[in-house]
Motif scaffolding. Structure first.
Motif, mmCIF file in Angstrom:
data_model
loop_
_atom_site.group_PDB
_atom_site.id
_atom_site.type_symbol
_atom_site.label_atom_id
_atom_site.label_comp_id
_atom_site.label_asym_id
_atom_site.label_seq_id
_atom_site.Cartn_x
_atom_site.Cartn_y
_atom_site.Cartn_z
ATOM 1 N N VAL A 180 13.015 -6.115 -14.230
ATOM 2 C CA VAL A 180 12.771 -4.719 -13.596
ATOM 3 C C VAL A 180 11.227 -4.232 -14.123
ATOM 4 C CG1 VAL A 180 13.404 -2.311 -13.529
ATOM 5 C CG2 VAL A 180 14.986 -4.023 -13.637
ATOM 6 N N PHE A 181 10.248 -3.951 -13.348
ATOM 7 C CA PHE A 181 8.838 -3.550 -13.437
ATOM 8 C C PHE A 181 8.982 -2.300 -13.282
ATOM 9 C CE2 PHE A 181 8.663 -8.262 -12.649
ATOM 10 C CZ PHE A 181 8.412 -8.607 -13.878
ATOM 11 N N GLN A 182 8.183 -1.537 -14.030
ATOM 12 C CA GLN A 182 7.600 -0.107 -13.883
ATOM 13 C C GLN A 182 6.208 0.004 -13.504
ATOM 14 O OE1 GLN A 182 8.288 4.528 -15.384
ATOM 15 N NE2 GLN A 182 8.441 2.736 -16.858
ATOM 16 N N CYS A 183 5.656 0.392 -12.427
ATOM 17 C CA CYS A 183 4.409 0.471 -11.948
ATOM 18 C C CYS A 183 4.139 2.010 -11.990
ATOM 19 C CB CYS A 183 4.306 0.230 -10.488
ATOM 20 S SG CYS A 183 2.695 0.254 -9.737
ATOM 21 N N PHE A 184 2.934 2.479 -12.875
ATOM 22 C CA PHE A 184 2.330 3.713 -12.677
ATOM 23 C C PHE A 184 1.522 3.782 -11.466
ATOM 24 C CE2 PHE A 184 2.739 5.110 -17.297
ATOM 25 C CZ PHE A 184 4.032 4.855 -17.300
ATOM 26 N N VAL A 185 1.668 4.665 -10.660
ATOM 27 C CA VAL A 185 0.857 5.208 -9.497
ATOM 28 C C VAL A 185 -0.194 6.244 -9.502
ATOM 29 C CG1 VAL A 185 0.731 5.295 -6.938
ATOM 30 C CG2 VAL A 185 2.731 4.054 -8.167
ATOM 31 N N PHE A 186 -1.360 5.729 -9.909
ATOM 32 C CA PHE A 186 -2.506 6.843 -10.326
ATOM 33 C C PHE A 186 -3.311 7.127 -8.837
ATOM 34 C CE2 PHE A 186 -1.674 4.795 -14.267
ATOM 35 C CZ PHE A 186 -1.907 5.952 -15.212
ATOM 36 N N GLY A 187 -3.965 8.098 -9.062
ATOM 37 C CA GLY A 187 -4.901 8.467 -7.920
ATOM 38 C C GLY A 187 -5.132 9.779 -7.781
ATOM 39 N N PRO A 188 -6.385 10.185 -7.088
ATOM 40 C CA PRO A 188 -6.734 11.636 -6.583
ATOM 41 C C PRO A 188 -5.735 12.302 -5.842
ATOM 42 C CG PRO A 188 -8.207 10.412 -5.751
ATOM 43 C CD PRO A 188 -7.311 9.336 -6.592
ATOM 44 N N LYS A 189 -5.864 13.813 -5.648
ATOM 45 C CA LYS A 189 -5.069 14.348 -4.821
ATOM 46 C C LYS A 189 -5.079 13.811 -3.350
ATOM 47 C CE LYS A 189 -4.496 18.691 -7.544
ATOM 48 N NZ LYS A 189 -5.249 18.244 -8.652
ATOM 49 N N ASN A 190 -4.231 13.682 -2.659
ATOM 50 C CA ASN A 190 -4.516 13.498 -1.063
ATOM 51 C C ASN A 190 -4.637 12.001 -0.842
ATOM 52 O OD1 ASN A 190 -4.118 14.188 1.483
ATOM 53 N ND2 ASN A 190 -6.175 14.825 1.769
ATOM 54 N N SER A 191 -4.705 11.018 -1.768
ATOM 55 C CA SER A 191 -5.134 9.709 -1.773
ATOM 56 C C SER A 191 -3.807 8.909 -1.169
ATOM 57 C CB SER A 191 -5.398 9.033 -3.010
ATOM 58 O OG SER A 191 -4.465 9.273 -4.005
ATOM 59 N N GLY A 192 -2.610 9.565 -1.081
ATOM 60 C CA GLY A 192 -1.400 8.665 -0.423
ATOM 61 C C GLY A 192 -0.572 8.284 -1.211
ATOM 62 N N LYS A 193 -0.488 8.649 -2.697
ATOM 63 C CA LYS A 193 0.353 8.164 -3.581
ATOM 64 C C LYS A 193 1.905 8.478 -3.050
ATOM 65 C CE LYS A 193 -1.186 10.803 -6.997
ATOM 66 N NZ LYS A 193 -2.173 11.456 -6.376
ATOM 67 N N SER A 194 2.250 9.780 -2.560
ATOM 68 C CA SER A 194 3.538 9.996 -2.322
ATOM 69 C C SER A 194 3.866 9.372 -1.304
ATOM 70 C CB SER A 194 3.674 11.489 -2.085
ATOM 71 O OG SER A 194 3.236 12.312 -3.170
ATOM 72 N N ALA A 195 3.004 8.977 -0.189
ATOM 73 C CA ALA A 195 3.398 8.265 0.997
ATOM 74 C C ALA A 195 3.609 6.714 0.580
ATOM 75 C CB ALA A 195 2.014 8.070 1.899
ATOM 76 N N LEU A 196 2.857 6.181 -0.360
ATOM 77 C CA LEU A 196 3.172 4.829 -0.776
ATOM 78 C C LEU A 196 4.698 5.004 -1.198
ATOM 79 C CD1 LEU A 196 1.967 2.005 -1.653
ATOM 80 C CD2 LEU A 196 1.637 3.003 -3.881
ATOM 81 N N LEU A 197 4.832 5.944 -2.210
ATOM 82 C CA LEU A 197 6.245 5.673 -2.629
ATOM 83 C C LEU A 197 7.367 5.890 -1.775
ATOM 84 C CD1 LEU A 197 4.772 6.214 -5.566
ATOM 85 C CD2 LEU A 197 6.593 7.641 -6.111
ATOM 86 N N THR A 198 7.367 6.637 -0.770
ATOM 87 C CA THR A 198 8.321 6.942 0.252
ATOM 88 C C THR A 198 8.460 5.611 1.140
ATOM 89 O OG1 THR A 198 6.881 8.054 1.626
ATOM 90 C CG2 THR A 198 8.205 9.431 0.115
ATOM 91 N N SER A 199 7.144 5.057 1.549
ATOM 92 C CA SER A 199 7.207 3.941 2.491
ATOM 93 C C SER A 199 8.044 2.904 1.603
ATOM 94 C CB SER A 199 5.886 3.448 2.529
ATOM 95 O OG SER A 199 5.188 2.787 1.744
ATOM 96 N N PHE A 200 8.113 2.757 0.328
ATOM 97 C CA PHE A 200 8.802 1.624 -0.354
ATOM 98 C C PHE A 200 10.235 1.788 -0.339
ATOM 99 C CE2 PHE A 200 9.689 -0.048 -4.955
ATOM 100 C CZ PHE A 200 9.667 -1.442 -4.245
ATOM 101 N N VAL A 201 10.675 2.982 0.009
ATOM 102 C CA VAL A 201 12.329 2.878 0.286
ATOM 103 C C VAL A 201 12.459 3.437 1.990
ATOM 104 C CG1 VAL A 201 12.864 3.521 -2.152
ATOM 105 C CG2 VAL A 201 12.063 5.528 -0.466
ATOM 106 N N GLY A 202 11.526 2.947 2.684
ATOM 107 C CA GLY A 202 11.777 3.081 3.992
ATOM 108 C C GLY A 202 11.885 4.467 4.529
ATOM 109 N N SER A 203 11.296 5.559 4.124
ATOM 110 C CA SER A 203 11.263 6.653 4.574
ATOM 111 C C SER A 203 10.091 6.715 5.498
ATOM 112 C CB SER A 203 11.032 7.900 3.722
ATOM 113 O OG SER A 203 12.037 7.723 2.643
ATOM 114 N N PRO A 204 10.281 7.668 6.612
ATOM 115 C CA PRO A 204 9.178 7.547 7.833
ATOM 116 C C PRO A 204 7.772 8.357 7.187
ATOM 117 C CG PRO A 204 10.872 9.251 8.273
ATOM 118 C CD PRO A 204 11.488 8.290 7.095
#
Length: 651
Positions: free
Chosen positions: A430-454
């Motif tokens: 099990v690996f934990q990845c910290f996702v950094f980035g400025p606001k509106n860079s797409g962090k949340s979109a990356l996370l949700t795409s990982f679990v197949g959310s539209p």
């Protein structure tokens, strides 16, 4: 099933004392009540406010002493009284039986005041000076107190006493202690006169654990074993017959040809509680590890605590096999996924419906089917996440679900990541990845795409740190679990202020909007901050730069600028991806590969290079000094040998 707990048994071993504060209007008999309880005599002269009074352990059947705090009624002492209330376990609230206005004050002042202070502890209402009540004006205590108790649910019980005649004096503090050690509220809803949902869930788990042959009934042997475990006394055959008869008269389906059913088991406990024998049910619950909130005591769970900051906790194969079996057991329609109703049934022996997964950080953290059902992969991923971030809760829920193996065999502690770094290999699953980035860079979109959310085109600022988790298929057919942990830009400074901030991170990803030059600049600054933190601590982590929103028109020098950053910091070239176009460019596999090859892709800064260069100079100087010292020693030894030979030849 007997409701008698063994004499001298400590029901709540976690408590060493019970602290009771006595409140009430002036001259209602507070001090006389306390003095009479302590001395078993009526004091003719008593101080206005008594010092701390102790009632010893042998005063009570539960063997736990009580500390009584007398309080003044004057307004100038209000602050001191409030402080005592915050430390109290229970309140004895007094009125004088010969002064009806003090009972009115109870309802209009004292009880609202206790609520205002947000003191959520049981209250025992006590009418003192019973001997002074006018016998021509008797009152029905139940009729008088009924409406008040309906209004103020914190009132546990009401009792009237006489210190002068020593009538029901000892009972006052027995009820106060009992309200603390055996509280009613977690077990029973007084308004509906039914068991509380959490109580039902806990008792259901206990019933299933005692139903060894799993026929949904407790036979005579199972009932007897339960009785011995909880009360250290066997049931006589005639007692078992009586128990079943009592149940069958009121709840016919509570007994069948196989024995006592769950409905019958629950009815018996409701009956004990209605008759005021709460200690019976609490004895059972505490024997099976429950605390006052009807949860398993996390402090008593054998979760690995002696681990370094860069070690993590994972499920063992034994625990995973158990969870797979549980999944198959509750997948009633055998479609390879759990519906909400099936999850509800699975967690029916846990404190909450669907376990802890209906709230952050677990809600929406795993992939589900189009119908919203939970697949086996998502189910196990959820457990991997819970085990990583809250091992005690994970173990507690394993036990709620019926894990009967040695709890210590459910978890394993990973090797230190610093040691993995040296060995250039990791054994983690099990690996934990910290996702950094400025606001509106797409962090949340990356996370949700990982679990197949539209993909959501509308930007929503994430208010809290969140997680998603899924398995990643590798070459050769192996699978790893990857946990993406979003770090908000505003939280980075606070995160990095801790010496061990990166210890739990296996790999860090830095997202930027490839159409926004400022976004890349800010992402590179965050990368620099994390890299420098890793160089200044023993927790350096591999890092990756991700050019998100690749579907947008990149600014002119986007590719060149990002590649130069990676080249300068000696990490892999940027990963270009577009969640909107469902083109992740194997980003998740590359994140896992970076975590596995933990000694690579570790960024270097000018600060780090200077530090490394300085260390190399120091090491070289030490080597030269060591060689020089060795030469000097050899030369000195040669000189001594020469001098010795010369001396011998001269003689």
């Amino acid at each position: 099933m007997s409701g008698d707990s063994p004499e001298g048994t400590t029901i709540s071993s976690r408590r060493s004392t019970v602290r009771v504060v006595v409140l009430g209007d002036h001259a209602t008999g507070k001090s006389s009540l306390i003095a009479a309880a302590a001395s078993d005599t009526f004091p003719e002269n008593v101080l206005p406010v008594l010092p701390l009074t102790h009632l010893p352990a042998d005063y009570f059947p539960d063997g736990i002493p009580v500390i009584i705090i007398d309080t003044p009624s004057s307004l100038e002492d209000k602050g001191k009284v409030e402080e005592e209330l915050k430390l109290a376990d229970a309140i004895v609230l007094t009125y004088a039986c010969d002064q009806p206005e003090t009972l009115t004050r109870l309802q209009n002042f004292w009880l609202p005041e206790i609520r205002r202070l947000k003191v959520k502890i049981p209250v025992i209402v006590v009418g003192c000076k019973l001997d002074l009540r006018d016998e021509h004006y008797p009152i029905n205590l139940e009729l008088v107190m009924g409406p008040i108790m309906q209004q103020f649910r914190e009132i546990e019980t009401c009792i009237e006493c006489s210190a002068a005649n020593l009538v029901q004096v000892t009972e006052v503090f027995y009820y106060a202690q009992k309200a603390v050690l055996h509280p009613t509220a977690p077990l029973f809803d007084q308004e509906s006169q039914t068991l509380q949902p959490r109580c039902i869930r806990a008792l259901k788990r206990i019933f299933l654990l005692c139903d060894h042959d799993m026929d949904s009934a407790l036979n005579d042997d199972e009932l007897n074993e339960f009785q011995v475990r909880c009360f250290n006394a066997p049931l006589q055959p005639s007692e078992i017959v009586d128990v079943k008869r009592v149940v069958q008269e009121k709840v016919p389906e509570g007994v069948n040809r196989l024995g006592l059913t769950l409905k019958g088991f629950l009815y018996l406990h409701a009956l004990f509680i209605e008759k005021g024998r709460l200690e019976t049910t609490w004895t059972v619950l505490r024997e099976f590890g429950y605390n006052d909130d009807l949860e398993l005591e996390k402090e008593n769970l054998p979760v690995p605590s002696e681990k370094a900051p860069d070690q993590s906790v994972e499920l063992t194969s034994e625990a995973v096999d158990f969870l797979k079996g549980i999944f198959r057991l509750f997948d009633s329609n055998k479609d390879g996924a759990l519906q909400d109703s099936e999850l509800d049934e699975m967690f029916s022996t846990a404190p909450e419906r669907w376990g802890p997964w209906n709230e952050a950080p677990y809600k929406d953290s795993v992939e589900r089917t189009e119908l919203g059902d939970l697949t086996l992969s998502g189910f196990l991923s959820q457990w991997d996440l819970m085990t990583l971030i809250d091992p005690p809760q994970s173990l507690a829920y394993l036990i709620y679900l019926g894990y009967t193996g040695d709890p210590a065999t459910a978890f394993c502690v990973t090797r230190k990541r610093s040691l993995d770094f040296k060995k250039q290999h990791t054994q983690r699953h099990v690996f934990q990845c910290f996702v950094f980035g400025p606001k509106n860079s797409g962090k949340s979109a990356l996370l949700t795409s990982f679990v197949g959310s539209p993909f959501q085109s509308k930007y929503n600022l994430t208010s809290d740190q969140c997680y998603t988790v899924n398995t990643v298929d590798q070459l050769g057919g192996t699978k790893k679990t990857l946990i993406l942990h979003e770090i908000q830009e505003d939280d980075v400074k606070e995160l990095l202020s801790s010496k061990e901030s990166l210890a739990a991170c296996d790999v860090a990803v830095f997202l930027y909007d490839s159409s926004d030059e400022h976004s890349l600049k800010r992402a590179s600054e965050l990368l620099m901050d994390v890299a420098m933190k890793g160089e200044d601590s023993e927790y350096a982590v591999p890092c990756l730069l991700v050019a998100a929103k690749d579907d947008l028109h990149p600014y002119p020098t986007s590719l060149k600028d990002s590649e130069m950053i990676c080249l300068t910091m000696k990490i892999d070239a940027p990963i270009r991806m577009s969640v909107k176009e469902n083109d992740t460019n194997d980003a998740f596999l590359r994140i896992v590969n970076a975590a596995e090859r933990c000694h690579l892709s570790v960024p270097e800064t000018e600060h780090g290079r200077n530090k490394k260069h300085y260390q190399q100079l120091v090491n070289r100087s030490l080597v030269i000094a060591s060689v020089g010292a060795a030469v000097a020693v050899v030369a000195f030894a040669a000189y001594r040998a020469y001098a010795l030979r010369k001396s011998n030849s001269a003689s």
